[in-house]
Design a protein around this motif. Structure first.
Motif, PDB file in Angstrom:
ATOM      1  N   LYS A  14      -0.026  -2.678 -13.666  1.00  0.00           N
ATOM      2  CA  LYS A  14      -1.047  -1.577 -13.198  1.00  0.00           C
ATOM      3  C   LYS A  14      -0.682  -0.149 -13.232  1.00  0.00           C
ATOM      4  CE  LYS A  14       0.690  -5.598 -10.049  1.00  0.00           C
ATOM      5  NZ  LYS A  14       1.781  -6.230  -9.240  1.00  0.00           N
ATOM      6  N   TYR A  32      -1.848   3.253 -10.647  1.00  0.00           N
ATOM      7  CA  TYR A  32      -1.750   3.841  -8.944  1.00  0.00           C
ATOM      8  C   TYR A  32      -2.611   4.984  -8.807  1.00  0.00           C
ATOM      9  CZ  TYR A  32       2.277   0.643  -8.189  1.00  0.00           C
ATOM     10  OH  TYR A  32       2.478  -0.912  -8.054  1.00  0.00           O
ATOM     11  N   ALA A  65       3.447   3.580 -12.020  1.00  0.00           N
ATOM     12  CA  ALA A  65       4.099   3.963 -11.113  1.00  0.00           C
ATOM     13  C   ALA A  65       5.201   4.948 -11.724  1.00  0.00           C
ATOM     14  CB  ALA A  65       4.944   2.939 -10.733  1.00  0.00           C
ATOM     15  N   THR A  99       3.263   1.659  -0.966  1.00  0.00           N
ATOM     16  CA  THR A  99       1.691   0.900  -1.334  1.00  0.00           C
ATOM     17  C   THR A  99       1.619  -0.284   0.210  1.00  0.00           C
ATOM     18  OG1 THR A  99       2.348  -0.473  -2.668  1.00  0.00           O
ATOM     19  CG2 THR A  99       0.749   0.918  -3.519  1.00  0.00           C
ATOM     20  N   VAL A 137      -0.829   6.177  -1.082  1.00  0.00           N
ATOM     21  CA  VAL A 137      -0.786   5.467  -2.893  1.00  0.00           C
ATOM     22  C   VAL A 137      -1.255   4.307  -2.811  1.00  0.00           C
ATOM     23  CG1 VAL A 137       0.688   5.083  -4.209  1.00  0.00           C
ATOM     24  CG2 VAL A 137       1.358   6.222  -2.898  1.00  0.00           C
ATOM     25  N   LYS A 154      -2.964   0.765  -5.257  1.00  0.00           N
ATOM     26  CA  LYS A 154      -2.607   0.200  -6.040  1.00  0.00           C
ATOM     27  C   LYS A 154      -4.269   0.270  -6.819  1.00  0.00           C
ATOM     28  CE  LYS A 154      -0.252  -3.482  -5.705  1.00  0.00           C
ATOM     29  NZ  LYS A 154       1.140  -3.980  -5.722  1.00  0.00           N
TER      30      LYS A 154
END
Length: 61
Positions: A2, A4, A18, A36, A55, A57
């Motif tokens: 993921k 961000y 992250a 988030t 933030v 995502k």
């Protein structure tokens, strides 16, 4: 993984995982994930913060 996007108010700060964002901001990766969360959003709404850290995502394609 993921990714961000991190902003302070309207100013773009960084983009990455992250861990990458946490390293750049000097915080823990868990903090980036917390930013988030709905709990953090409620906290910002109560505080009426000026230029808060936001933030987002990003979705996997």
């Amino acid at each position: 993984m993921k990714e961000y996007a991190v902003y302070k108010g309207d100013e773009f700060l960084c983009l990455g995982t992250a861990i990458e964002c946490a390293d750049k901001l000097g915080v823990k990766a868990d903090t980036i994930v917390y930013y988030t969360s709905p709990a953090y959003q409620r906290k910002l709404a109560k505080r009426n913060a000026v230029n808060p850290i936001i933030v987002i995502k990003l979705e996997d394609e």
